[in-house]
Enzyme design. Sequence first.
Site, short mmCIF file in Angstrom:
data_model
loop_
_atom_site.label_atom_id
_atom_site.label_comp_id
_atom_site.label_asym_id
_atom_site.label_seq_id
_atom_site.Cartn_x
_atom_site.Cartn_y
_atom_site.Cartn_z
CG HIS A 54 -0.35 -0.04 2.53
ND1 HIS A 54 0.30 -1.14 3.02
CD2 HIS A 54 -0.26 0.91 3.51
CE1 HIS A 54 0.75 -0.89 4.24
NE2 HIS A 54 0.44 0.35 4.55
CG HIS A 56 0.20 4.09 4.75
ND1 HIS A 56 -0.54 3.32 5.62
CD2 HIS A 56 -0.65 5.04 4.26
CE1 HIS A 56 -1.78 3.77 5.66
NE2 HIS A 56 -1.87 4.82 4.85
CG HIS A 59 4.26 -0.60 4.23
ND1 HIS A 59 4.30 -1.93 4.58
CD2 HIS A 59 3.72 0.04 5.29
CE1 HIS A 59 3.80 -2.09 5.80
NE2 HIS A 59 3.44 -0.90 6.25
CG ASP A 132 0.41 -1.98 7.59
OD1 ASP A 132 1.34 -2.80 7.75
OD2 ASP A 132 0.56 -0.75 7.73
CG HIS A 172 3.85 -3.04 10.89
ND1 HIS A 172 4.66 -1.96 11.16
CD2 HIS A 172 3.04 -2.66 9.87
CE1 HIS A 172 4.36 -0.96 10.33
NE2 HIS A 172 3.38 -1.37 9.54
#
Length: 314
Positions: A54, A56, A59, A132, A172
Amino acid sequence: MLIKQIPAIRDNYSYILVDEVSRKCAIIDGVLGKTLWCMVRSNGWHLESVFTTHHHLDHADGNSWFIENVVPPPRVYCGEKCDGMTHQINNGDVMRIGSLKVQAIAAPGHTQGSMCYLATDSAMNGVVFTGDTLLTAGCGTFLDGMGTPLQMHQSLQTLAALPIETRVYPGHEYAISNLEFASLIEPTNRNTTEKLNQAHRIVCTRKPTRADATTANFPDTVVPIPTTIGEELLHNPFIRVMKEHILEHCATNDPVKALRTLREQADFYHKMGYLPRPYRKPDCSCYRKKAQSRKKTDHFYLNRHWINEKCNYK
């Protein structure tokens, strides 16, 4: 199929997926651009693609580095506009890394365009990189304007339908805190207890992996906790939201509403160390005695140690 798991920026993970036959490779969430490229070169691998789960920056931030510094530049895939993207992909799209097949799985919820990547080899051994969306014993947050509980529920159930032996590689490392939270939601679930004990043993016996010198400002160390789809079906409350006792805990018959409630409780728990719940009286005398000293306007109560020792929510 070889997978290198690299800690990055506190608790993030980047991955290198390698086809051992052709020595071609791909990077998943390559936030540590230069560091990952040095690992690729030192091992004699050939970088073909970068898969981004994604947009963000924890990442996607390394994508532009690959485009600007690697010759020939790799293809950068993502399901939504992100830093350095060269190819936007859709659900079901299939890419090849040597003999490996990588299938995109649309997984909105954390963001609208989140993607997971299912990699399989010629023997049909599967691994899924979940960013995520699916975390060990948890899931990502629903960010305002980016994803909804309904989308996350659908995405988690899509991943839950994968073969149970599929290895899960999340974005994560939150395993222990997520398992602690899961043990409060399902205190009688032996699978959760066993997985939490396993995680503690791994942390105590394995040397933590420190991110490289480029992340000197983030000196945390992490120890990877392995998991599979089959394990997540047994201990992840966000996947198990259709279980009667979890719906009862969330005071609803709607699994989507239950997922929203669990996510709100998890956010509060990870921030404060307490389990937030709507004010209601569970059927246990120890709670009633404690509740007499609290105002009914207090919606956040039950210290995690106290609830573990005194209450048994079914």
